[in-house]
Design a protein around this motif. Structure first.
Motif, PDB file in Angstrom:
ATOM      1  N   GLU A 854      42.375  50.590  32.074  1.00 24.18           N
ATOM      2  CA  GLU A 854      41.297  49.980  31.291  1.00 24.18           C
ATOM      3  C   GLU A 854      41.824  48.834  30.444  1.00 24.18           C
ATOM      4  OE1 GLU A 854      37.801  51.325  28.133  1.00 24.18           O
ATOM      5  OE2 GLU A 854      39.418  52.720  28.675  1.00 24.18           O
ATOM      6  N   ALA A 857      42.509  45.820  32.665  1.00 22.78           N
ATOM      7  CA  ALA A 857      41.258  45.159  33.027  1.00 22.78           C
ATOM      8  C   ALA A 857      40.714  44.353  31.871  1.00 22.78           C
ATOM      9  CB  ALA A 857      40.237  46.202  33.484  1.00 22.78           C
ATOM     10  N   SER A 861      40.588  40.337  32.048  1.00 22.95           N
ATOM     11  CA  SER A 861      39.228  39.797  32.033  1.00 22.95           C
ATOM     12  C   SER A 861      39.036  38.767  30.937  1.00 22.95           C
ATOM     13  CB  SER A 861      38.232  40.943  31.861  1.00 22.95           C
ATOM     14  OG  SER A 861      38.323  41.842  32.932  1.00 22.95           O
ATOM     15  N   SER A 895      38.804  52.270  39.528  1.00 21.02           N
ATOM     16  CA  SER A 895      37.754  51.282  39.267  1.00 21.02           C
ATOM     17  C   SER A 895      38.213  50.226  38.266  1.00 21.02           C
ATOM     18  CB  SER A 895      36.499  51.991  38.778  1.00 21.02           C
ATOM     19  OG  SER A 895      36.722  52.604  37.516  1.00 21.02           O
ATOM     20  N   PHE A 896      38.991  50.677  37.261  1.00 18.74           N
ATOM     21  CA  PHE A 896      39.522  49.706  36.293  1.00 18.74           C
ATOM     22  C   PHE A 896      40.534  48.769  36.950  1.00 18.74           C
ATOM     23  CE2 PHE A 896      38.255  52.892  32.930  1.00 18.74           C
ATOM     24  CZ  PHE A 896      37.291  52.082  32.360  1.00 18.74           C
ATOM     25  N   GLU A 898      40.516  47.870  40.063  1.00 18.25           N
ATOM     26  CA  GLU A 898      39.731  46.948  40.872  1.00 18.25           C
ATOM     27  C   GLU A 898      39.092  45.884  40.000  1.00 18.25           C
ATOM     28  OE1 GLU A 898      39.492  46.723  44.048  1.00 18.25           O
ATOM     29  OE2 GLU A 898      40.768  48.466  44.455  1.00 18.25           O
ATOM     30  N   GLU A 899      38.658  46.303  38.796  1.00 20.36           N
ATOM     31  CA  GLU A 899      38.073  45.329  37.870  1.00 20.36           C
ATOM     32  C   GLU A 899      39.104  44.303  37.438  1.00 20.36           C
ATOM     33  OE1 GLU A 899      35.914  45.282  33.462  1.00 20.36           O
ATOM     34  OE2 GLU A 899      36.198  47.174  34.541  1.00 20.36           O
ATOM     35  N   GLU A 902      39.731  41.919  40.354  1.00 18.46           N
ATOM     36  CA  GLU A 902      38.603  41.012  40.554  1.00 18.46           C
ATOM     37  C   GLU A 902      38.635  39.857  39.566  1.00 18.46           C
ATOM     38  OE1 GLU A 902      35.174  43.405  40.280  1.00 18.46           O
ATOM     39  OE2 GLU A 902      35.439  44.374  42.238  1.00 18.46           O
TER      40      GLU A 902
END
Length: 945
Positions: A854, A857, A861, A895-896, A898-899, A902
């Motif tokens: 997390e 990410a 981000s 999922s984190f 992958e975030e 991305e």
């Protein structure tokens, strides 16, 4: 409840009062104590009853008359019924009947008018009034049928002649005919009636017919009377009215002259005869004259039976004599017997009674000497007052002995409803080694018993030394053993005495533990206050009251009310003992955190634990065993605690408090004041960064702790303590609580044996829930302590050296140091967790992996622009971290990741893809040893909290 008793047979079927009757039937009681009533013809016969079996009872009939049922009443079956009847009658005492009273043998009359003759009872026979012969009537008419035909005659006869007798006041002619002439023909009966009428007519002729039949004899009697009168008148004229006066005067004169002639001779003769008679009297009655000295000698020897025999013999011989000398000697004997009687009465009324056997002898002697009053009852009263005085003097003596001591505060809280309970005296230790260890270690028993225990000891000894003698003396009094006519009205008085003695004993024993206030509280020193360790004496007190008071009283066969009082005392004592023992054990378990040494060992699951769970289990086993032995299971006649709703609730509540005390102790180790000081003072292993100048070395034993300082060792860090405590929680839930559940079932604790299969008993489930909740809190605390510093170092380390992802810089050949640092920090967490609890590693690292993913990410981000080189470097770093944490990457962490990927620029060429692969290959080669730490681990049972 048993069926009601029923009487189906009796033997004999009739008899006078006092007849020994054997009763047979069914359900006649399970024992002598079960039989509470027997009535025969409406008369109570319980005192004379002898219970033989459930089918046979022997009793003596009462003064009832006529036919009646036999009713038996039992405790188990109630009032019964009878299929047979007993006929009671009173016998008439006649000339030929043995009797204890004189029977007048009145002259019997014949049926002839005016003439009377005395007949011998052995030869006299009633003449049949009908003048018929009864020789052919050998076969008697059944008497039972007569009673059924004429019930009024049977009831009216009572003990007198039957209704078929001519002399009966309730003569019934039909009864007479059936009894004497039931086989006589009708013609003979008519002839007999005519004969009876002729006899009645003959009686009506009266005196005139009698004179006509005897006129000759009457005339001869009149002639004789006339001749006698004429002869008497002739003698009066010849000799005067008193012809014997001259003869009497001549005789007296002759006697006077003879006396004058032989006065001296006759005097010497009379004197010699008097001496001879006196010597003869002394010789014949030397027993009486020697009796005073004999009595005195036997009294000095204590041979009172000889004194009684001599006195009774002398009284039967000379008690009513008119001889003065005998009277004088007997008065001396009476005086000495009176002095002996007074001495025996004084001995009987002494404040300290004599031994029971000696007292019985004294009572029997006083009865033989016909002492005034009731010596047996006086002895009972003296013993009763002496026992009460002993019990109350014990209280006064112990109050004075401990008057300078401070009283202890009584337990409160959930034992307020138990006020009035008490301990008993110390007698011996528990039979089990665990009980001794529990009493000696956890309870803090000292070598000297508290004053209250000594007080109860003295009470119990006083009761046991004197109460049985009081009871046996009363039984001897009412059974007639003392030869004293007992008064039935004193049964209730004696019962009140017994109840008063037992009640005073129970009240004083209760007052020794839980008095309401005043000087009596001094007796409670060291007992009621569980902080002083006085509860350790309670098991011994329970055993002592049971062995030295209750069981001996049961053997005495006391009234149920007295035994109920002691049973109630024992119930309260056992209940209070149970509560106190559990409270002591609860305090001991709650204080186990002080004994934590942090010395870790591996259990059956290869998880690291300390000895704290074993100490907890040992404490629970000890108190469970002691409570089972002393309080939970009652002995013969006692009320089991399991049958009391209040006791079961108390037991369940205290078991739950005991089991929940261990989670409290573990919580104190992790979140208590000392633990918080340890955390705030830096006593934790810092998972920090080398890149920002903080030490990254992992040291599991830093700082100092009082528990370990006493053993000369350093305690582990706070985070390690959290892990060890969490492992202790898991071990207790998985291993200790199931074993304790089996223990509670084995010891037959209420509720534990009836629990639903597959589910834990209520207190066990509550304790398991508390451990699980504590384990969750510790997990969150450890996760916070580890993940926050670890995640907090990622951003400073990432931008160390003023990194700008948007500016061009050399092509990446390896992952950046911040990624290796994050992996290294997680390796440190992995090592710390795996050292204590390997099964906890997946659960812990999966959570940290989610936090790290997390954070990555979030950081990536926030980057507004990536250069080609920056994008490749960031992608390599993220892929390296994701690959290293692969076994612990949860769907959330994935999922984190992958975030984060991305947020990076996409790979636009095959060259960029190869560059990333080269970087990752270099990472695997250089971090091979570190990556081995994560290989082989999975997420079995570790995903999520």
């Amino acid at each position: 409840m048993a069926p009601p008793p029923i009487v189906t047979g009796i033997s004999p079927k009739e008899g006078p009062p006092g007849t020994r009757v054997t009763l047979r039937g069914e359900y006649l009681g399970s024992g002598p104590n079960d039989l509470i009533g027997i009535t025969i013809c409406g008369c109570d016969c319980l005192l004379s009853a002898e219970w033989k079996s459930s089918n046979k009872i022997i009793a003596r009939s009462g003064p009832g008359k006529g036919r009646g049922d036999i009713i038996i009443i039992t405790r188990s079956g109630g009032k019964g019924s009878s299929t047979v009847q007993f006929r009671g009658y009173h016998e008439t005492i006649g000339p030929m009947k043995e009797s204890a009273v004189w029977v007048e043998e009145a002259p019997l009359q014949n049926l002839a008018w005016g003439s009377r003759r005395s007949l011998s009872p052995t030869t006299y026979q009633y003449e049949d009034p009908l003048g018929l012969s009864v020789e052919g009537n050998e076969k008697k008419f059944p008497e039972d049928d007569l009673h059924e035909l004429f019930p009024e005659g049977a009831l009216a006869a009572g003990g007198g002649p039957g209704p078929g007798k001519l002399t009966s006041d309730n003569f019934i002619p039909a009864w007479f005919l059936l009894e004497n002439h039931h086989t006589t023909s009708f013609e003979d009966l008519k002839a007999g009636l005519a004969y009876l009428r002729r006899r009645v007519e003959a009686q009506k002729e009266g005196q005139l017919s009698f004179l006509k039949a005897n006129v000759g004899a009457v005339m001869d009697q009149l002639d004789t009377i006339v001749a006698l009168k004429e002869r008497f008148e002739a003698d009066m004229k010849a000799l005067g009215p008193d012809p014997t006066a001259k003869a009497e005067q001549a005789i007296k004169e002759s006697e006077r002259q003879a006396t004058e002639l032989f006065r001296e001779v006759l005097g010497r003769r009379e004197k010699a005869e008097a001496i001879r008679n006196a010597l003869g009297v002394l010789q014949r009655h030397r027993f009486l004259f020697a009796l005073p000295s004999t009595i005195e000698r036997n009294i000095r020897r204590g041979e009172y039976e000889l004194v009684i025999n001599d006195y009774m013999r002398a009284r039967s011989l000379f008690g009513s004599t008119d001889v003065p000398v005998f009277q004088k000697v007997f008065q001396e004997v009476d005086r000495r017997i009176g002095a002996l009687r007074t001495a025996l009465l004084s001995r009987l009324r002494e404040p300290v009674p004599a031994p029971l056997d000696e007292q019985k002898k004294i009572i029997k002697n006083l009865v033989s000497f016909e002492a005034e009053g009731d010596p047996g009852w006086e002895a009972i009263q003296a013993r009763h007052q002496h026992l009460l005085h002993l019990l109350r003097s014990c209280k006064d003596e112990h109050l004075s002995s401990c008057s300078s001591s401070e009283s202890l505060a009584s337990p409160d809280g959930d034992v307020k409803s138990l006020r009035g309970m008490s301990p008993s005296k110390f007698v011996k230790t528990s039979n089990s080694a665990s009980s001794q260890e529990f009493l000696g270690s956890s309870m803090g028993v000292q070598g000297v018993a508290p004053p209250g225990v000594l007080f109860v000891e003295a009470l119990t000894e006083a009761l046991w030394d004197h109460f049985p003698d009081l009871w046996r003396l009363g039984q001897a009094y009412f059974s007639g053993e003392l030869h004293v006519p007992s008064n039935p009205s004193r049964h209730s008085e004696f019962k009140d005495m017994v109840m008063e003695a037992v009640r005073v004993f129970c009240d004083l024993v209760r007052g020794a533990l839980l008095p309401l206030g005043g000087a009596e509280r001094l007796l409670r020193r060291g007992q009621g206050d569980h902080s002083a360790g006085g509860g350790a004496w309670l098991p011994h007190c329970v055993r002592h009251v049971r062995r030295q008071a209750y069981e001996p009283l049961v053997r005495l066969d006391l009234p149920s009310e007295a035994l109920d009082a002691v049973t109630s005392l024992l119930f309260d004592l056992r209940l209070f003992c149970m509560v106190t023992l559990f409270r002591h054990a609860t305090d001991s378990v709650r204080a186990l955190h002080r004994k934590e040494s942090w010395r870790m060992e591996m259990d059956e699951r290869q998880e690291g634990i300390t000895d704290l769970p074993l100490r907890f289990e040992s404490r629970v086993r000890e108190v469970v065993q002691v409570v089972k032995e002393c309080a939970l299971v009652g002995e013969r006649g006692e009320i089991p605690l399991a049958e009391s709703t209040t006791a079961c609730k108390e037991l369940t509540a205290h078991v739950q408090a005991l089991l929940c005390a261990f989670p409290q102790a573990l919580e104190h180790l992790t979140f208590g004041k000392e633990a918080m000081m340890m955390q705030g003072g830096g006593q934790h292993s810092p998972a920090v960064s080398q890149l920002i100048g903080s030490p990254a070395a992992f040291d599991p034993y830093r700082g100092g702790d009082a528990a370990c300082a006493g053993q000369g060792k350093q305690p582990p860090s706070w985070e390690t303590c959290l892990l060890i405590t969490m492992s202790n929680c898991a071990h207790t839930r998985a291993m200790v609580l199931p074993r304790l559940g089996d223990l509670f079932k084995k010891q037959s604790y209420p509720g534990a044996t009836n629990s639903v299969p597959g589910q834990q008993w209520g207190p066990l489930s509550v304790s398991a829930g508390a451990l699980e909740s504590l384990e969750r809190r510790i997990f969150e605390a450890y996760l916070e302590a580890k993940s926050d510093p670890l995640v907090g170092t990622i951003e400073p380390s990432m931008y160390l050296g003023h990194l700008d992802w948007g500016e061009p810089f050399p092509m990446p050949v390896d992952v950046r140091p911040y990624a290796k640092e994050a992996i290294g920090n997680m390796i440190g967490v992995h090592a710390e967790v795996h050292r204590v609890s390997p099964s906890l590693v997946p659960r812990m690292l999966s959570q940290i992996a989610e936090t790290v993913a997390e954070e990555l990410a979030r950081l990536l981000s926030c980057v507004s622009h990536f250069s080609r080189e920056g994008g490749l470097q960031a992608r390599s770093d993220v892929c390296a971290i994701q690959e290293a944490l692969g076994p612990y990457v949860t769907p959330v962490a994935s999922s984190f990741f992958e975030e984060a990927l991305e947020a990076l620029p996409e790979l636009k060429s095959e060259e960029d893809t190869k560059r990333v692969d080269v970087v990752l290959a270099n990472f695997r080669a250089r971090m091979r040893v570190q990556l081995i730490c994560f290989l082989g681990a999975g997420l079995e049972g570790g995903k999520g909290i």
